[in-house]
Design a protein around this motif. Structure first.
Motif, PDB file in Angstrom:
ATOM      1  N   UNK A   1      -0.804   9.294   5.261  1.00 49.70           N
ATOM      2  CA  UNK A   1      -2.187   9.786   5.173  1.00 49.70           C
ATOM      3  C   UNK A   1      -2.822   9.350   3.851  1.00 49.70           C
ATOM      4  N   UNK A   2      -2.061   9.423   2.763  1.00 45.32           N
ATOM      5  CA  UNK A   2      -2.583   8.957   1.462  1.00 45.32           C
ATOM      6  C   UNK A   2      -2.953   7.479   1.518  1.00 45.32           C
ATOM      7  N   UNK A   3      -2.103   6.701   2.167  1.00 50.00           N
ATOM      8  CA  UNK A   3      -2.392   5.270   2.316  1.00 50.00           C
ATOM      9  C   UNK A   3      -3.671   5.072   3.130  1.00 50.00           C
ATOM     10  N   UNK A   4      -3.801   5.805   4.240  1.00 50.24           N
ATOM     11  CA  UNK A   4      -5.000   5.679   5.074  1.00 50.24           C
ATOM     12  C   UNK A   4      -6.265   5.997   4.285  1.00 50.24           C
ATOM     13  N   UNK A   5      -6.200   7.027   3.469  1.00 50.82           N
ATOM     14  CA  UNK A   5      -7.378   7.471   2.725  1.00 50.82           C
ATOM     15  C   UNK A   5      -7.787   6.492   1.637  1.00 50.82           C
ATOM     16  N   UNK A   6      -6.885   5.600   1.249  1.00 49.22           N
ATOM     17  CA  UNK A   6      -7.239   4.556   0.274  1.00 49.22           C
ATOM     18  C   UNK A   6      -8.160   3.495   0.886  1.00 49.22           C
ATOM     19  N   UNK A   7      -8.132   3.405   2.221  1.00 56.30           N
ATOM     20  CA  UNK A   7      -9.009   2.481   2.954  1.00 56.30           C
ATOM     21  C   UNK A   7      -8.759   1.007   2.656  1.00 56.30           C
TER      22      UNK A   7
ATOM     23  N   UNK B   1       0.816  -1.208   0.000  1.00 56.66           N
ATOM     24  CA  UNK B   1       0.000   0.000   0.000  1.00 56.66           C
ATOM     25  C   UNK B   1       0.855   1.266   0.000  1.00 56.66           C
ATOM     26  N   UNK B   2       1.967   1.241   0.739  1.00 56.62           N
ATOM     27  CA  UNK B   2       2.855   2.407   0.719  1.00 56.62           C
ATOM     28  C   UNK B   2       3.471   2.569  -0.666  1.00 56.62           C
TER      29      UNK B   2
ATOM     30  N   UNK C   1      -7.614  11.733  10.598  1.00 55.20           N
ATOM     31  CA  UNK C   1      -7.848  10.786   9.497  1.00 55.20           C
ATOM     32  C   UNK C   1      -7.756   9.349  10.013  1.00 55.20           C
ATOM     33  N   UNK C   2      -6.765   9.082  10.846  1.00 57.74           N
ATOM     34  CA  UNK C   2      -6.525   7.742  11.378  1.00 57.74           C
ATOM     35  C   UNK C   2      -7.683   7.257  12.253  1.00 57.74           C
ATOM     36  N   UNK C   3      -8.269   8.159  13.028  1.00 58.40           N
ATOM     37  CA  UNK C   3      -9.295   7.782  14.003  1.00 58.40           C
ATOM     38  C   UNK C   3     -10.529   7.166  13.348  1.00 58.40           C
TER      39      UNK C   3
END
Length: 334
Positions: free
Chosen positions: A74-80, A22-23, A111-113
């Motif tokens: 953050x970009x990775x997190x937003x990909x879900x 993902x990264x 974003x993480x929460x």
């Protein structure tokens, strides 16, 4: 034999592979091969140690500039594509390395929460500058996302289980009361439960503060929110109730000096082995001429590792008893 369902296996070789993929999808120069070399080192480690090892490798393989590295996470997190415990190393990364970039880190935790939790990651930020964090929390207490609203209460708890203590909040609980004020009527039980747990934390060092807050909430509550405050009160006072705190009992509508007799206490047998069922019963006989509300708890003395016994109090029943009434109560414990 290795237990495949052990909690530590929530962080596994497959999680490492997923994180690296993902990264790389948002940061193509990420060295997946080098990052995945950590996998063989996971097996002997427990859960938190595994998270810390992955965090260490993230630090070495992401850009040295924290803000740039954070933007990738953050970009990775937003990909879900990563969810739940997959994201724990991201939380740890922000906790360990982001304090010098306060605002960027707070926004990343936001974003993480929604995808995991930041209740532990935010603790060092509260210790460094609680005023800045509470400013964010005050705004986010009305956020549309239930996970964010709960984070406001849970993240700022003075005695969060498994979390870093916030010494200032332990000494002076008034710093977070305004946050709880904003959350007390929340439509989600998930949030209100955190509010109750937060107040229960405070009650362990400042019982009178909690009594006064709840008394004010009971006094001011609109009719449509009365059941919410009633629920919060009951759960926030659980530690004080177990101790027989007179002010807490009064808030629950109970007289601290119950006019009753305990009679006919019986155990099913005198000796018990592990996995036996322990059945006990007793009668409560009212000696009052008035109707009474009672909170009945029970305690068991367990033998601790050092051979000494330690008492643990459990909830049993909240009930009402008429004048001179005799009630039988039974409890079965495995």
């Amino acid at each position: 034999m290795e237990n495949e369902n052990a909690f530590k296996n929530l962080i596994s070789e497959s999680v490492v592979k997923k994180i690296s993929q993902e990264i790389s999808s948002v940061y193509p120069t990420f060295n997946q091969k080098k990052f995945q070399k950590l996998s063989p080192h996971l097996k002997p480690l427990e859960l938190k140690a595994r998270v810390l090892l992955i965090t260490e490798y993230l630090k070495s393989e992401l850009p040295a500039n924290y803000v740039n590295a954070l933007s990738i996470l953050v970009k990775v997190m937003k990909k879900n594509q990563l969810k739940g415990f997959d994201l724990w190393p991201f939380s740890e990364y922000i906790s360990q390395f982001g304090l010098d970039h306060f605002d960027e880190s707070m926004k990343a935790m936001y974003v993480l929460t929604s995808r995991f939790t930041s209740e532990f990651a935010v603790r060092p930020y509260l210790i460094k500058n609680h005023v800045r964090v509470l400013k964010y929390f005050s705004k986010w207490a009305t956020d549309k996302d239930v996970h964010i609203r709960r984070w406001v209460s849970e993240g700022s708890r003075p005695l969060l289980p498994w979390g870093q203590r916030i010494p200032l909040f332990v000494m002076d609980p008034t710093h977070t009361i305004l946050l709880l004020d904003k959350l007390r009527y929340d439509e989600e039980l998930y949030v209100r439960k955190s509010v109750a747990n937060h107040l229960n934390d405070i009650s362990k060092n400042h019982p009178q503060v909690v009594i006064e807050v709840l008394r004010m909430w009971q006094k001011d509550v609109p009719k449509e929110h009365a059941e919410k405050i009633k629920w919060i009160t009951r759960h926030a006072l659980r530690t004080l109730i177990k101790k027989g705190h007179e002010g807490a009992l009064k808030l629950m509508g109970v007289n601290g000096k119950a006019e009753v007799k305990l009679i006919d206490f019986k155990l099913i047998k005198k000796k018990f082995r592990l996995n036996d069922e322990l059945l006990f019963s007793f009668n409560i006989q009212s000696t009052s001429k008035k109707h009474q509300k009672l909170i009945v708890d029970y305690s068991i003395d367990f033998i601790k590792a050092n051979g000494k016994s330690g008492k643990k109090v459990f909830k049993l029943k909240t009930l009402e008893i008429s004048p001179k009434e005799n009630l039988t109560i039974k409890k079965n414990i495995r």
